[in-house]
Design an enzyme around this catalytic site. Structure first.
Site, PDB file in Angstrom:
ATOM      1  N   HIS A  79       0.843  -1.200   0.000  1.00 58.46           N
ATOM      2  CA  HIS A  79       0.000   0.000   0.000  1.00 58.46           C
ATOM      3  C   HIS A  79       0.876   1.247   0.000  1.00 58.46           C
ATOM      4  O   HIS A  79       1.562   1.549   0.971  1.00 58.46           O
ATOM      5  CB  HIS A  79      -0.893  -0.009   1.245  1.00 58.46           C
ATOM      6  CG  HIS A  79      -1.920   1.076   1.285  1.00 58.46           C
ATOM      7  ND1 HIS A  79      -3.278   0.811   1.319  1.00 58.46           N
ATOM      8  CD2 HIS A  79      -1.820   2.420   1.308  1.00 58.46           C
ATOM      9  CE1 HIS A  79      -3.943   1.951   1.370  1.00 58.46           C
ATOM     10  NE2 HIS A  79      -3.071   2.949   1.369  1.00 58.46           N
ATOM     11  N   HIS A 131       1.131   5.455  -2.092  1.00 56.50           N
ATOM     12  CA  HIS A 131       0.500   6.443  -2.961  1.00 56.50           C
ATOM     13  C   HIS A 131       1.584   7.130  -3.790  1.00 56.50           C
ATOM     14  O   HIS A 131       2.209   8.093  -3.337  1.00 56.50           O
ATOM     15  CB  HIS A 131      -0.274   7.476  -2.136  1.00 56.50           C
ATOM     16  CG  HIS A 131      -1.478   6.930  -1.448  1.00 56.50           C
ATOM     17  ND1 HIS A 131      -2.761   7.106  -1.928  1.00 56.50           N
ATOM     18  CD2 HIS A 131      -1.600   6.191  -0.311  1.00 56.50           C
ATOM     19  CE1 HIS A 131      -3.625   6.511  -1.118  1.00 56.50           C
ATOM     20  NE2 HIS A 131      -2.938   5.935  -0.126  1.00 56.50           N
ATOM     21  N   GLN A 142     -10.164   9.593  -3.765  1.00 54.75           N
ATOM     22  CA  GLN A 142      -9.700  10.271  -2.553  1.00 54.75           C
ATOM     23  C   GLN A 142     -10.778  11.143  -1.906  1.00 54.75           C
ATOM     24  O   GLN A 142     -10.856  11.240  -0.686  1.00 54.75           O
ATOM     25  CB  GLN A 142      -8.489  11.135  -2.882  1.00 54.75           C
ATOM     26  CG  GLN A 142      -7.928  11.939  -1.720  1.00 54.75           C
ATOM     27  CD  GLN A 142      -7.318  11.086  -0.634  1.00 54.75           C
ATOM     28  OE1 GLN A 142      -6.183  10.658  -0.743  1.00 54.75           O
ATOM     29  NE2 GLN A 142      -8.061  10.822   0.432  1.00 54.75           N
ATOM     30  N   HIS A 199      -9.726   1.807   1.213  1.00 55.10           N
ATOM     31  CA  HIS A 199      -9.360   2.523   2.432  1.00 55.10           C
ATOM     32  C   HIS A 199     -10.582   2.439   3.339  1.00 55.10           C
ATOM     33  O   HIS A 199     -11.589   3.129   3.111  1.00 55.10           O
ATOM     34  CB  HIS A 199      -9.060   3.986   2.129  1.00 55.10           C
ATOM     35  CG  HIS A 199      -7.732   4.236   1.498  1.00 55.10           C
ATOM     36  ND1 HIS A 199      -7.343   3.624   0.326  1.00 55.10           N
ATOM     37  CD2 HIS A 199      -6.705   5.051   1.881  1.00 55.10           C
ATOM     38  CE1 HIS A 199      -6.133   4.056   0.003  1.00 55.10           C
ATOM     39  NE2 HIS A 199      -5.722   4.914   0.928  1.00 55.10           N
ATOM     40  N   GLU A 201     -10.582   4.383   8.131  1.00 55.63           N
ATOM     41  CA  GLU A 201      -9.326   5.004   8.561  1.00 55.63           C
ATOM     42  C   GLU A 201      -9.667   6.216   9.423  1.00 55.63           C
ATOM     43  O   GLU A 201      -9.432   7.369   9.069  1.00 55.63           O
ATOM     44  CB  GLU A 201      -8.492   5.419   7.344  1.00 55.63           C
ATOM     45  CG  GLU A 201      -7.099   5.913   7.708  1.00 55.63           C
ATOM     46  CD  GLU A 201      -6.329   6.416   6.512  1.00 55.63           C
ATOM     47  OE1 GLU A 201      -5.175   6.828   6.715  1.00 55.63           O
ATOM     48  OE2 GLU A 201      -6.864   6.416   5.384  1.00 55.63           O
ATOM     49  N   ASP A 242       2.609   3.253   2.697  1.00 51.67           N
ATOM     50  CA  ASP A 242       1.514   4.201   2.537  1.00 51.67           C
ATOM     51  C   ASP A 242       1.972   5.515   1.909  1.00 51.67           C
ATOM     52  O   ASP A 242       1.575   5.837   0.797  1.00 51.67           O
ATOM     53  CB  ASP A 242       0.803   4.449   3.862  1.00 51.67           C
ATOM     54  CG  ASP A 242      -0.567   5.099   3.689  1.00 51.67           C
ATOM     55  OD1 ASP A 242      -1.012   5.234   2.539  1.00 51.67           O
ATOM     56  OD2 ASP A 242      -1.191   5.469   4.693  1.00 51.67           O
TER      57      ASP A 242
END
Length: 414
Positions: A55, A57, A150, A208, A211, A307
């Protein structure tokens, strides 16, 4: 190539590994050197499969401080800052930063990466760039891309249409962010939508999920139910699941049964979860990390991801999964000797299972010759002492070669 006398995955007995045509042809205590043109005598060194970052980005990597720093350290301020930085994206910008980070990851032994890419952008600037990057880095990293909304699916203009277009463009997995949707009903409905979309286009799922330090968040149980009832099961991954650390034990006990039945994968991101988590607490302050130890005990597949690497959500990061692992097992209470010894699975085989790359992962005859060699004899010593990674080998080709560190000390007692 013949790799001589190494400890394969902490095995006390030393073995030879014969490599030909990019694959492992034989593993034995002794293989005749005449069978290979190139011989690496690595007597007593540790060999393990390559690292997997489950994971990350890559669209936002290396943007920390642009256009401002996330001084509060909260997830939500990070999202607000990224929405501003997103307006300045170009394909060249995304590609340059992503490739720089991937090369850094490769230098640390990572050969498999799953990156989420924000598709709440009608121009798909980042996705177009990362689709090109995926092809360009294929010789040294297997890169998967997740269509990640997002700013939400139902809570963002034309969110459903953007997600479907991303699926058509060739992502590997469909993502979601139900806890960021406007309300719990949008969150639930977004999960139903993305699961149906994944089935329609034959994609994996990586969400996701919850979170947030909110013990009332319930999106994980919805996702697990959908994974179970749809039959997609281990094709589905829930990332973060921070709220699971905040719920009461009775609910967690009940949920573990569903999670095991669903065969869902879980990804924790120890560095970033602990950085962002507990930001609204005074004391006692929550760690922000999901119940890793308990999930493993209930036969749920858990892997770790980095991440973020220097972006609005995390101001640090060096592409090194050993940093992630060290913090992760410490915070999760997995510090028994044998737990440490086998902990590389959290950034290895468990991640490979999540990414569905088991067919090309593992040190077995017939599998691709992809593995790491460390200047030590077992993984406990490696994680504790950080000995040099001597080689990263992928498909029989040397990607990285390092020399053992040499240091002199001049310390004398009076």
């Amino acid at each position: 190539m013949l790799i001589k006398q190494v400890h394969i995955e902490n095995n006390v007995t030393k073995k030879d590994i014969l490599v030909a045509d990019g694959k492992i042809k034989a593993i034995s205590e002794h293989i005749d050197e005449k069978q290979a043109d190139d011989v690496l005598d690595l007597d007593g060194k540790l060999v393990i499969p390559p690292f997997v970052d489950s994971h990350v980005h890559l669209d936002s990597t290396l943007t920390a401080g642009e256009p401002e720093w996330n001084e509060s350290g909260t997830l939500f301020d990070g999202i607000n800052i990224w929405s501003k930085r997103k307006q300045m994206l170009t394909q060249a910008d995304v590609k340059n930063r992503a490739i720089k980070t991937l090369k850094k990851q490769a230098s640390h032994g990572i050969q498999f990466v799953r990156s989420h890419v924000d598709v709440t952008d009608p121009t798909f600037t980042a996705l177009k760039a990362l689709l090109e990057v995926r092809a360009e880095v294929a010789d040294f990293i297997d890169l998967q891309l997740v269509a990640f909304p997002q700013e939400g699916i139902l809570s963002f203009p034309n969110g459903k249409e953007l997600m479907e277009e991303a699926a058509k463009m060739g992502v590997d997995a469909i993502g979601g962010i139900p806890h960021y949707e406007f309300n719990q009903y949008y969150g639930r409905d977004s999960l139903t939508f993305l699961m149906n979309l994944a089935k329609k286009y034959n994609k994996l799922v990586d969400v996701h999920c919850d979170e947030i330090d909110d013990p009332n968040a319930r999106n994980l149980e919805v996702l697990a139910t959908l994974a179970y009832e749809s039959g997609m099961k281990d094709k589905v991954t829930a990332s973060h699941t921070v709220s699971l650390a905040s719920v009461n034990d009775a609910y967690a006990y009940k949920l573990m049964r569903l999670l095991e039945m669903s065969q869902i994968n879980m990804v924790a991101n120890p560095l970033v979860n602990m950085h962002l988590g507990g930001r609204f607490d005074t004391y006692p302050k929550r760690r922000g990390l999901t119940r890793v130890k308990e999930l493993l005990e209930n036969h749920v597949n858990v892997s770790f991801g980095e991440d973020d690497v220097k972006d609005p959500w995390y101001p640090m990061g060096n592409g090194n999964m050993l940093d992630v692992l060290y913090v992760g097992i410490l915070a999760s209470g997995l510090m028994g000797y044998h737990q440490i010894l086998d902990s590389y699975q959290l950034i290895g085989a468990n991640g490979a299972k999540t990414l569905h790359v088991n067919d090309k992962y593992g040190i077995e005859v017939g599998k691709p010759a992809s593995f790491l060699v460390f200047d030590t004899d077992n993984f406990y010593n490696e994680l504790n002492e950080r000995k040099t990674m001597l080689y990263s080998i992928k498909d029989g080709k040397v990607l990285v070669k390092n020399h053992p560190e040499m240091a002199e000390t001049h310390l004398k007692l009076k």
